[in-house]
Structures are given as structure tokens and as C-alpha cells.
Write a protein that holds these residues in place. Sequence first.
Motif, PDB file in Angstrom:
ATOM      1  N   GLU A  94      23.854  33.009 -42.948  1.00 46.59           N
ATOM      2  CA  GLU A  94      23.071  32.153 -42.053  1.00 46.59           C
ATOM      3  C   GLU A  94      23.849  31.830 -40.780  1.00 46.59           C
ATOM      4  O   GLU A  94      23.279  31.847 -39.677  1.00 46.59           O
ATOM      5  N   ALA A  95      25.149  31.539 -40.910  1.00 40.48           N
ATOM      6  CA  ALA A  95      25.960  31.234 -39.730  1.00 40.48           C
ATOM      7  C   ALA A  95      26.035  32.440 -38.809  1.00 40.48           C
ATOM      8  O   ALA A  95      25.837  32.328 -37.585  1.00 40.48           O
ATOM      9  N   ARG A  96      26.314  33.602 -39.383  1.00 41.57           N
ATOM     10  CA  ARG A  96      26.395  34.807 -38.553  1.00 41.57           C
ATOM     11  C   ARG A  96      25.037  35.147 -37.937  1.00 41.57           C
ATOM     12  O   ARG A  96      24.958  35.625 -36.802  1.00 41.57           O
ATOM     13  N   PRO A 156      30.343  34.143 -32.161  1.00 43.78           N
ATOM     14  CA  PRO A 156      29.677  33.418 -31.076  1.00 43.78           C
ATOM     15  C   PRO A 156      30.064  33.900 -29.686  1.00 43.78           C
ATOM     16  O   PRO A 156      29.244  33.888 -28.776  1.00 43.78           O
ATOM     17  N   ARG A 157      31.328  34.320 -29.503  1.00 43.58           N
ATOM     18  CA  ARG A 157      31.765  34.809 -28.196  1.00 43.58           C
ATOM     19  C   ARG A 157      32.859  35.851 -28.389  1.00 43.58           C
ATOM     20  O   ARG A 157      33.707  35.719 -29.282  1.00 43.58           O
ATOM     21  N   TYR A 158      32.826  36.861 -27.542  1.00 37.98           N
ATOM     22  CA  TYR A 158      33.823  37.929 -27.549  1.00 37.98           C
ATOM     23  C   TYR A 158      34.553  37.944 -26.216  1.00 37.98           C
ATOM     24  O   TYR A 158      34.033  37.501 -25.194  1.00 37.98           O
ATOM     25  N   ARG A 159      35.761  38.493 -26.247  1.00 37.23           N
ATOM     26  CA  ARG A 159      36.487  38.810 -25.030  1.00 37.23           C
ATOM     27  C   ARG A 159      36.622  40.332 -24.931  1.00 37.23           C
ATOM     28  O   ARG A 159      36.909  40.997 -25.940  1.00 37.23           O
ATOM     29  N   VAL A 160      36.473  40.857 -23.725  1.00 36.24           N
ATOM     30  CA  VAL A 160      36.632  42.287 -23.464  1.00 36.24           C
ATOM     31  C   VAL A 160      37.827  42.462 -22.540  1.00 36.24           C
ATOM     32  O   VAL A 160      37.908  41.815 -21.485  1.00 36.24           O
ATOM     33  N   TRP A 161      38.750  43.334 -22.959  1.00 37.76           N
ATOM     34  CA  TRP A 161      39.981  43.589 -22.214  1.00 37.76           C
ATOM     35  C   TRP A 161      40.011  45.056 -21.794  1.00 37.76           C
ATOM     36  O   TRP A 161      39.679  45.945 -22.587  1.00 37.76           O
ATOM     37  N   ARG A 162      40.433  45.314 -20.569  1.00 37.96           N
ATOM     38  CA  ARG A 162      40.650  46.683 -20.097  1.00 37.96           C
ATOM     39  C   ARG A 162      42.021  46.754 -19.444  1.00 37.96           C
ATOM     40  O   ARG A 162      42.332  45.964 -18.543  1.00 37.96           O
ATOM     41  N   ASP A 163      42.823  47.682 -19.931  1.00 35.56           N
ATOM     42  CA  ASP A 163      44.192  47.848 -19.428  1.00 35.56           C
ATOM     43  C   ASP A 163      44.964  46.531 -19.459  1.00 35.56           C
ATOM     44  O   ASP A 163      45.742  46.221 -18.550  1.00 35.56           O
ATOM     45  N   GLY A 164      44.746  45.759 -20.520  1.00 40.86           N
ATOM     46  CA  GLY A 164      45.487  44.520 -20.714  1.00 40.86           C
ATOM     47  C   GLY A 164      44.979  43.332 -19.947  1.00 40.86           C
ATOM     48  O   GLY A 164      45.556  42.242 -20.044  1.00 40.86           O
ATOM     49  N   GLU A 165      43.899  43.482 -19.197  1.00 38.28           N
ATOM     50  CA  GLU A 165      43.354  42.386 -18.415  1.00 38.28           C
ATOM     51  C   GLU A 165      42.010  41.943 -18.984  1.00 38.28           C
ATOM     52  O   GLU A 165      41.161  42.777 -19.310  1.00 38.28           O
ATOM     53  N   ASP A 193      27.740  39.565 -27.203  1.00 36.37           N
ATOM     54  CA  ASP A 193      27.260  40.780 -27.881  1.00 36.37           C
ATOM     55  C   ASP A 193      28.034  41.959 -27.297  1.00 36.37           C
ATOM     56  O   ASP A 193      28.153  42.077 -26.075  1.00 36.37           O
ATOM     57  N   VAL A 194      28.602  42.817 -28.168  1.00 35.06           N
ATOM     58  CA  VAL A 194      29.370  43.964 -27.663  1.00 35.06           C
ATOM     59  C   VAL A 194      28.770  45.292 -28.110  1.00 35.06           C
ATOM     60  O   VAL A 194      29.449  46.313 -28.124  1.00 35.06           O
ATOM     61  N   ARG A 195      27.480  45.315 -28.437  1.00 33.52           N
ATOM     62  CA  ARG A 195      26.854  46.566 -28.874  1.00 33.52           C
ATOM     63  C   ARG A 195      26.937  47.643 -27.802  1.00 33.52           C
ATOM     64  O   ARG A 195      27.135  48.830 -28.120  1.00 33.52           O
ATOM     65  N   ARG A 198      24.067  35.984 -34.138  1.00 34.86           N
ATOM     66  CA  ARG A 198      23.399  37.259 -33.852  1.00 34.86           C
ATOM     67  C   ARG A 198      22.133  37.028 -33.035  1.00 34.86           C
ATOM     68  O   ARG A 198      21.758  37.841 -32.192  1.00 34.86           O
ATOM     69  N   ALA A 199      21.481  35.896 -33.275  1.00 33.34           N
ATOM     70  CA  ALA A 199      20.262  35.551 -32.535  1.00 33.34           C
ATOM     71  C   ALA A 199      20.552  34.907 -31.188  1.00 33.34           C
ATOM     72  O   ALA A 199      19.622  34.567 -30.455  1.00 33.34           O
ATOM     73  N   GLY A 200      21.846  34.708 -30.884  1.00 32.07           N
ATOM     74  CA  GLY A 200      22.212  34.187 -29.577  1.00 32.07           C
ATOM     75  C   GLY A 200      22.448  32.703 -29.500  1.00 32.07           C
ATOM     76  O   GLY A 200      22.574  32.151 -28.398  1.00 32.07           O
ATOM     77  N   ALA A 201      22.554  32.023 -30.648  1.00 28.35           N
ATOM     78  CA  ALA A 201      22.811  30.584 -30.622  1.00 28.35           C
ATOM     79  C   ALA A 201      24.187  30.323 -30.018  1.00 28.35           C
ATOM     80  O   ALA A 201      25.178  30.938 -30.419  1.00 28.35           O
ATOM     81  N   PRO A 202      24.294  29.413 -29.051  1.00 30.97           N
ATOM     82  CA  PRO A 202      25.591  29.156 -28.415  1.00 30.97           C
ATOM     83  C   PRO A 202      26.508  28.347 -29.324  1.00 30.97           C
ATOM     84  O   PRO A 202      26.054  27.538 -30.133  1.00 30.97           O
ATOM     85  N   ALA A 203      27.799  28.570 -29.189  1.00 31.56           N
ATOM     86  CA  ALA A 203      28.805  27.788 -29.914  1.00 31.56           C
ATOM     87  C   ALA A 203      30.115  27.894 -29.152  1.00 31.56           C
ATOM     88  O   ALA A 203      30.617  28.997 -28.918  1.00 31.56           O
ATOM     89  N   ALA A 204      30.673  26.760 -28.759  1.00 34.00           N
ATOM     90  CA  ALA A 204      31.942  26.774 -28.041  1.00 34.00           C
ATOM     91  C   ALA A 204      33.081  27.209 -28.955  1.00 34.00           C
ATOM     92  O   ALA A 204      34.023  27.877 -28.522  1.00 34.00           O
ATOM     93  N   HIS A 205      32.988  26.830 -30.236  1.00 30.94           N
ATOM     94  CA  HIS A 205      34.006  27.211 -31.211  1.00 30.94           C
ATOM     95  C   HIS A 205      33.408  27.033 -32.598  1.00 30.94           C
ATOM     96  O   HIS A 205      32.308  26.477 -32.754  1.00 30.94           O
ATOM     97  N   THR A 206      34.126  27.518 -33.610  1.00 27.28           N
ATOM     98  CA  THR A 206      33.631  27.436 -34.982  1.00 27.28           C
ATOM     99  C   THR A 206      34.467  26.493 -35.848  1.00 27.28           C
ATOM    100  O   THR A 206      34.270  26.448 -37.057  1.00 27.28           O
ATOM    101  N   SER A 207      35.392  25.747 -35.255  1.00 26.31           N
ATOM    102  CA  SER A 207      36.179  24.782 -36.008  1.00 26.31           C
ATOM    103  C   SER A 207      35.257  23.723 -36.600  1.00 26.31           C
ATOM    104  O   SER A 207      34.424  23.140 -35.902  1.00 26.31           O
TER     105      SER A 207
END
Length: 272
Positions: free
Chosen positions: A20-22, A95-104, A111-113, A26-35
Motif C-alpha cells: 500500500e505504501a509503495r 517517493p523521490r529519486y535522484r539522477v546523476w550523470r558523470d557524478g553530478e 518516476d525513472v521509467r 507509484r500513483a504519485g502521492a508526494p512525500a518529503a521523506h519516509t521517516s
Amino acid sequence: MPNHPTPSTFDADAARRGSEARGRFRAGAPAAHTSGLADDLVQANLVVLPRDWAADFLLFCQRNPRPCPVLAVSDAGSPALPTLAGDLDLRTDLPRYRVWRDGELVEECADVRALWRDDLVSFAIGCSFSFEWAMRAEGIPIRHVDLGRNVPMYRTNVATQEAGPFGGPMVMSMRPMTAAHAIRAVQITSRFPAVHGAPVHLGDPAQVGIADLSAPDYGDAVPVEAGEIPVFWACGVTPQAALKRARPPLCITHAPGAMLITDLLNHQLASH
């Protein structure tokens, strides 16, 4: 890596709540963090790298088990980690991903599909939110949870052990505690080596290269009250510091504090 239950032996209620949390993310519910969210379930840091970089990164984790305890590794191209969750899709379920290219760092997204490739290998790394559950269960307050904030995290002067292009400083998370609570926290968290184990430093932050506790490198600052000491644990954001040095052409990680929620119960990771 620890031995985890197979999907058929997951606790049914835990699997339902994890799903349910995931599903919300997946449906786009915002969350600043999961703590503090589903806090009896194991949460994990995520690192996704091209296969050509995966062996060196795995060696980096093996050489630095305190900040980088590996819970699971995917097959190349697979967005699943079946030993951690039955219906997990690593491309959408954080809830949120980071994308890095060449270390930046180039992007944060939900969503990273569109970025997914057949050569990507995913690593789930233990998270301190699991041992927070154990401490709270024994009456130890966790300041950032009580304030509804993300845990404060700091780049330190403690060096990790290098592996190939990966290396750099250890990142530590901090929780202020009374001396009595700190002693008990050492006892509790030492039972959870798969999620960073016991603290790596207590007391003066300057001794590990932290100049200002009110200015964390990641997460949110929390006050240290009179009669408390800062207690520091190795942190699973350490790989993000190593990525800046290694400079892989592509890497996907969780955003700090925005973790992968699994179907495992925290107590299943206890060593004794």
C-alpha cells in the motif's frame, strides 16, 4: 548479506502495508521523506548503476559495511528485488529519486521509467530508519521523527575504504540523546548490523569534521538540547558522496530520506 524470508514467507499484514505504501508513491502521492512512515517495516537506500560499474560498487560496499550494508542486489535490467518485496517496481515505488550523470546531480523526480535500461543493476542498502523503530519501541525519543523532519546527515572527515573509482568521505546521521539513552541506543543498534549497527561517534562533532550541526549536508537540522549529546551513525547516503568522485555516466539513487519501503519487518534483521 543477511538471509531474508522468501516472498512466500513474508508476514501477510506487513506485505499488505508495504504494498500500500509503495502503491501510493507509484500513483504519485508526494512525500518529503519516509521517516516515521510504516516504521516497523524495513526501509532501504537505493543505488542503481550500469552493469560495468556494479562490481566495483559491490566491492566498495563490502569494504565499507557500516555505511553500506547491502540487503539485496538485482539482476541486470530487473526493477524487482523479490527477497525484499513481492510487488516492488524500483522505477516507480520510491517517493523521490535522484539522477546523476558523470557524478553530478542533474534531476530529482518521482518516476525513472524513462531512464531504465537493460544493463542497470540495483542495490538496496540498509537504512537507519529500521533501528529507529527498535529504539522508539524501548522508549527512546527520536527528535527528527517527533518534529516531523528528515534526519540530519553530514559529510565527515572519516574516509571510506576505496574500491576502484569509488571512495570519499563517510556520511553520518545524527540523533541527539541524553547520555542514558545513548548508552541504551548503542546496545539496541548493535543488534542490527544490516542497518548500520552501533554508532560510529558520540559527542564533539568537530572530531569528525562537522563544523556546524545546524547546517546538515542532507536532511533537516534538529536542536540538541541542554543535557544531550549528538550521537552519530554511519549513513546510507555515503554512496552518493562516492558517486561524485567515481563519476559514472548514469546513476539513480533515492533522494535522501525518501526511502524504499519493503515487506520485511525490522525485527527480522536483528542479529540476536
